[in-house]
Design a protein around this motif. Structure first.
Motif, PDB file in Angstrom:
ATOM      1  N   VAL A  98      -6.816   4.387   2.282  1.00 21.98           N
ATOM      2  CA  VAL A  98      -5.879   5.507   2.400  1.00 21.98           C
ATOM      3  C   VAL A  98      -6.520   6.740   1.768  1.00 21.98           C
ATOM      4  O   VAL A  98      -7.066   6.650   0.675  1.00 21.98           O
ATOM      5  N   MET A  99      -6.458   7.877   2.466  1.00 22.90           N
ATOM      6  CA  MET A  99      -6.999   9.109   1.878  1.00 22.90           C
ATOM      7  C   MET A  99      -5.857   9.920   1.269  1.00 22.90           C
ATOM      8  O   MET A  99      -5.032  10.484   1.983  1.00 22.90           O
ATOM      9  N   LEU A 100      -5.848   9.995  -0.061  1.00 20.12           N
ATOM     10  CA  LEU A 100      -4.777  10.714  -0.767  1.00 20.12           C
ATOM     11  C   LEU A 100      -4.914  12.216  -0.594  1.00 20.12           C
ATOM     12  O   LEU A 100      -3.913  12.939  -0.530  1.00 20.12           O
ATOM     13  N   GLY A 101      -6.139  12.686  -0.543  1.00 20.13           N
ATOM     14  CA  GLY A 101      -6.354  14.125  -0.415  1.00 20.13           C
ATOM     15  C   GLY A 101      -7.812  14.457  -0.566  1.00 20.13           C
ATOM     16  O   GLY A 101      -8.667  13.576  -0.692  1.00 20.13           O
ATOM     17  N   ALA A 146       1.133   7.389   6.388  1.00 21.58           N
ATOM     18  CA  ALA A 146       0.919   6.750   7.697  1.00 21.58           C
ATOM     19  C   ALA A 146      -0.215   5.728   7.613  1.00 21.58           C
ATOM     20  O   ALA A 146      -0.118   4.621   8.172  1.00 21.58           O
ATOM     21  N   GLN A 147      -1.294   6.087   6.907  1.00 17.02           N
ATOM     22  CA  GLN A 147      -2.421   5.150   6.747  1.00 17.02           C
ATOM     23  C   GLN A 147      -1.985   3.925   5.927  1.00 17.02           C
ATOM     24  O   GLN A 147      -2.400   2.804   6.210  1.00 17.02           O
ATOM     25  N   ALA A 148      -1.130   4.158   4.935  1.00 17.08           N
ATOM     26  CA  ALA A 148      -0.668   3.050   4.091  1.00 17.08           C
ATOM     27  C   ALA A 148       0.214   2.087   4.886  1.00 17.08           C
ATOM     28  O   ALA A 148       0.104   0.862   4.736  1.00 17.08           O
ATOM     29  N   VAL A 149       1.064   2.643   5.759  1.00 19.68           N
ATOM     30  CA  VAL A 149       1.919   1.795   6.606  1.00 19.68           C
ATOM     31  C   VAL A 149       1.044   0.896   7.470  1.00 19.68           C
ATOM     32  O   VAL A 149       1.245  -0.320   7.569  1.00 19.68           O
ATOM     33  N   GLU A 150       0.022   1.518   8.053  1.00 14.72           N
ATOM     34  CA  GLU A 150      -0.902   0.761   8.906  1.00 14.72           C
ATOM     35  C   GLU A 150      -1.654  -0.301   8.095  1.00 14.72           C
ATOM     36  O   GLU A 150      -1.834  -1.428   8.557  1.00 14.72           O
ATOM     37  N   SER A 155       0.837  -1.201   0.000  1.00  9.59           N
ATOM     38  CA  SER A 155       0.000   0.000   0.000  1.00  9.59           C
ATOM     39  C   SER A 155       0.873   1.253   0.000  1.00  9.59           C
ATOM     40  O   SER A 155       0.517   2.264  -0.607  1.00  9.59           O
ATOM     41  N   VAL A 156       2.026   1.176   0.684  1.00  9.76           N
ATOM     42  CA  VAL A 156       2.926   2.343   0.713  1.00  9.76           C
ATOM     43  C   VAL A 156       3.420   2.666  -0.700  1.00  9.76           C
ATOM     44  O   VAL A 156       3.389   3.827  -1.127  1.00  9.76           O
ATOM     45  N   GLU A 157       3.815   1.620  -1.445  1.00 12.98           N
ATOM     46  CA  GLU A 157       4.278   1.850  -2.828  1.00 12.98           C
ATOM     47  C   GLU A 157       3.169   2.457  -3.682  1.00 12.98           C
ATOM     48  O   GLU A 157       3.385   3.399  -4.442  1.00 12.98           O
ATOM     49  N   LEU A 158       1.992   1.889  -3.519  1.00 11.97           N
ATOM     50  CA  LEU A 158       0.834   2.347  -4.288  1.00 11.97           C
ATOM     51  C   LEU A 158       0.504   3.812  -3.955  1.00 11.97           C
ATOM     52  O   LEU A 158       0.288   4.641  -4.840  1.00 11.97           O
ATOM     53  N   THR A 159       0.498   4.099  -2.664  1.00 11.74           N
ATOM     54  CA  THR A 159       0.175   5.451  -2.198  1.00 11.74           C
ATOM     55  C   THR A 159       1.212   6.451  -2.686  1.00 11.74           C
ATOM     56  O   THR A 159       0.868   7.536  -3.166  1.00 11.74           O
ATOM     57  N   GLN A 160       2.494   6.067  -2.591  1.00 19.24           N
ATOM     58  CA  GLN A 160       3.559   6.966  -3.065  1.00 19.24           C
ATOM     59  C   GLN A 160       3.416   7.241  -4.553  1.00 19.24           C
ATOM     60  O   GLN A 160       3.595   8.365  -5.021  1.00 19.24           O
ATOM     61  N   HIS A 161       3.063   6.201  -5.281  1.00 18.47           N
ATOM     62  CA  HIS A 161       2.908   6.341  -6.729  1.00 18.47           C
ATOM     63  C   HIS A 161       1.796   7.338  -7.059  1.00 18.47           C
ATOM     64  O   HIS A 161       1.980   8.235  -7.891  1.00 18.47           O
ATOM     65  N   CYS A 197      -2.812  15.012   1.044  1.00 22.57           N
ATOM     66  CA  CYS A 197      -2.500  14.524   2.399  1.00 22.57           C
ATOM     67  C   CYS A 197      -1.265  13.625   2.384  1.00 22.57           C
ATOM     68  O   CYS A 197      -1.357  12.429   2.729  1.00 22.57           O
ATOM     69  N   ASP A 198      -0.102  14.156   2.002  1.00 22.61           N
ATOM     70  CA  ASP A 198       1.092  13.314   1.875  1.00 22.61           C
ATOM     71  C   ASP A 198       1.388  12.511   3.134  1.00 22.61           C
ATOM     72  O   ASP A 198       1.500  11.280   3.083  1.00 22.61           O
TER      73      ASP A 198
END
Lengths: 484, 95
Positions: free
Chosen positions: A114-117, A51-55, A20-26, A45-46
């Motif tokens: 995860v909320m991107l923004g 943080a949500q992706a890590v969780e 999820s972290v990779e996906l969110t960063q992308h 919401c960088d």
């Protein structure tokens, strides 16, 4: 990575092919990359997203993943998000950090999404082009000189440009379906009362309803499964057994009775759009569905009734913005009246003020009966038209919007021209019915939406009918060249 | 139907919105067009039709008379433009 649907991303996350972290960063990278050209977001919401992706990744590793755990989403900036700016596209709330969480976003948090923004929108959801936003117009990814529709224009542009796999919108008179149509994505406005309005900033309370926007009907079903459900905090939330909106997706179309209202095919409809819709209907017919002419005799007065009822409710709802408890306050107020008047005048945009005044007029004692009460009676007739139609058909189909995306600035000086963009969607809100828009083709390289209207709480059937169409067509897989 | 400048100013006052003379001039034709569109409703006979205020005819739900909200005054006042000591500050109302 950004070409995948939520259904595919789920499998990839569960198989640990991707985190999820990779996906969110992308996705965050794409959002930043295209923010200056599209203006789709008000807040990105960088930190909280990572943080949500890590969780979420931890949950996935522990085997506790739900359907949306680790899936990045974009939320319309109309949902209160605790500790995060919630502007509703208005200067009035430019400094507003919501002190509580809306039920919709709370459900996504619980699900581990995860909320991107927070996406850009017409101010207080009043508009059909995203041009009334305090934060500037959003651009349509298919042609940057055109509008993405509104009011959920940031959410539609974000999905169309693949800055998020899905997003949320709200629909008072077409604000999910019309932008979905204009940007070539899918969106569904559920039955009034299916999704909680708690913490969703109110425009017209008897019409507002939130729903998902995404790449496919299947993705809408997946997101709606998390969004919908009874909420005791919303007094208009309907208590009924939980629906699995994905359950009926694979039912065949044979025997489906499709109603087509003549009222939707008038001279105001672009004839090329009419042809696209007819082609879609022929495809349904080839799969064993039957087409039936139906009559919605009061559809032509729906826009008139809507522009009494929605402003009336808006004038009441927006009276809370008084410069006292939160939001914008004018500088150096002379007295209390000056504080109210200038805070509202300086904090609200012209379209919002026009609608508040229109609503104030409609509710004033000398015209109340001829205006507001008359509109409510017409609303009753409009609902009856649909109830009569659903006696003989399962779904109603037609165009979502009379034209494809129009140029930025083309209609912003003419409120009536703008209001007519929603002429096929408004009646559905007045009746409280569910309705979706899915991509059905192109006219001059701009996307066209097919509207599918269902009976009360028949979202699963709408999504089934849409999903089956998407098994036979690839309109929903088309993406704008600049955002591949 | 056309509203007069006076009508528009009165509505603006009722809505607690400050409008300049320039804005009134701009609003007059705009609101006029909207009202003309709304007049289209008159073409429909609504005698013996009950007004519909809510699309789903559901009864207002009742809940148990229990305290469900905790006092969050400080949280809510943190976002106020001018609040202190638990009070919201506005210009003097009573001399």
């Amino acid at each position: 990575m950004h070409n995948h649907t939520i259904a595919t991303l789920r499998k990839m996350l569960d198989a640990k092919e991707i985190s999820s972290v990779e996906l969110t960063q992308h996705y965050l990278k794409r959002i930043h990359q295209y923010q200056s050209s599209l203006n789709a977001f008000i807040t990105i919401c960088d930190e909280t997203a990572i943080a949500q992706a890590v969780e979420a990744d931890q949950r996935i590793h522990q085997g506790n993943a739900q359907a949306l755990t680790g899936i990045p989403l974009a939320q319309k900036d109309i949902f209160c998000t605790k500790g995060i700016k919630t502007s509703c596209g208005s200067k009035m709330l430019d400094n507003f950090i919501a002190p509580y969480e809306s039920t919709v976003t709370e459900k996504f948090l619980q699900a581990g999404a995860v909320m991107l923004g927070k996406t850009n929108m017409d101010e207080f959801a009043m508009g059909s082009s995203n041009e009334t936003s305090f934060y500037g117009a959003v651009k349509n990814p298919w042609d940057l000189s055109t509008v993405p529709g509104g009011s959920s224009g940031g959410s539609s542009a974000a999905v169309a440009a693949q800055l998020a796999p899905a997003s949320t919108g709200t629909d008072t008179g077409g604000s999910i379906r019309q932008p979905a149509a204009l940007t070539g994505i899918c969106g569904i406005k559920p039955t009034y009362g299916a999704v909680s309005r708690y913490g969703m900033i109110a425009f017209a309370s008897s019409l507002d309803q939130a729903g998902p926007m995404g790449k496919t009907a299947e993705d809408l079903a997946i997101v709606l499964n998390t969004m919908a459900g009874f909420d005791p905090k919303d007094s208009t939330s309907i208590e009924r057994p939980k629906t699995d909106y994905t359950a009926q997706l694979n039912q065949p179309l044979k025997g489906l009775r499709i109603g087509v209202p003549k009222a939707f095919f008038t001279e105001q409809l672009d004839s090329n759009i009419a042809a696209v819709i007819q082609t879609a209907l022929r495809l349904y017919e080839s799969q064993g569905a039957t087409i039936h002419d139906i009559s919605l005799p009061h559809n032509d007065v729906a826009t008139a009734a809507y522009y009494v009822i929605a402003p009336a409710e808006c004038s009441s709802n927006l009276s809370r913005f008084d410069g006292v408890r939160y939001g914008y306050r004018c500088a150096n107020p002379k007295n209390l009246l000056d504080l109210y008047q200038r805070s509202r005048s300086e904090g609200l945009g012209m379209e919002v003020k026009r609608r508040i005044m229109m609503g104030t007029y409609a509710l004033s004692s000398n015209v109340y009966e001829a205006c507001y009460l008359k509109a409510q009676k017409i609303r009753c007739l409009i609902r009856q038209d649909f109830l009569d139609a659903f006696e003989t058909v399962d779904v109603i189909m037609g165009p979502t919007s009379p034209t494809t995306a129009f140029k930025i600035g083309e209609r912003s000086k003419d409120p009536i021209a703008m209001y007519l963009s929603d002429m096929y969607t408004i009646a559905v809100n007045l009746a409280g019915l569910p309705g979706a828009s899915i991509p059905a083709g192109f006219v001059n390289n701009m996307p066209v939406g097919l509207q599918i209207i269902g009976n009360y709480f028949d979202e699963a059937r709408i999504l089934n009918v849409a999903h089956q169409y998407q098994q036979l067509t690839d309109w929903h897989l088309q993406t704008p060249a600049a955002f591949k | 139907m056309i509203l007069s400048d006076q009508d528009i100013k009165k509505i603006a006052h009722l809505a607690r919105i400050d409008v300049s003379d320039e804005q009134v001039t701009a609003l007059r034709p705009e609101l006029g067009k909207i009202l003309t569109m709304i007049e289209h409703m008159d073409s429909v006979d609504t005698q013996n039709v009950a007004p519909l205020s809510h699309p789903i005819e559901a009864n207002q739900r009742l809940r148990l008379d229990e305290v469900t909200e905790i006092n969050q005054r400080d949280t809510f006042q943190k976002i106020a433009p001018n609040a202190d000591h638990g009070l919201y500050f506005v210009p003097l109302v009573i001399e």
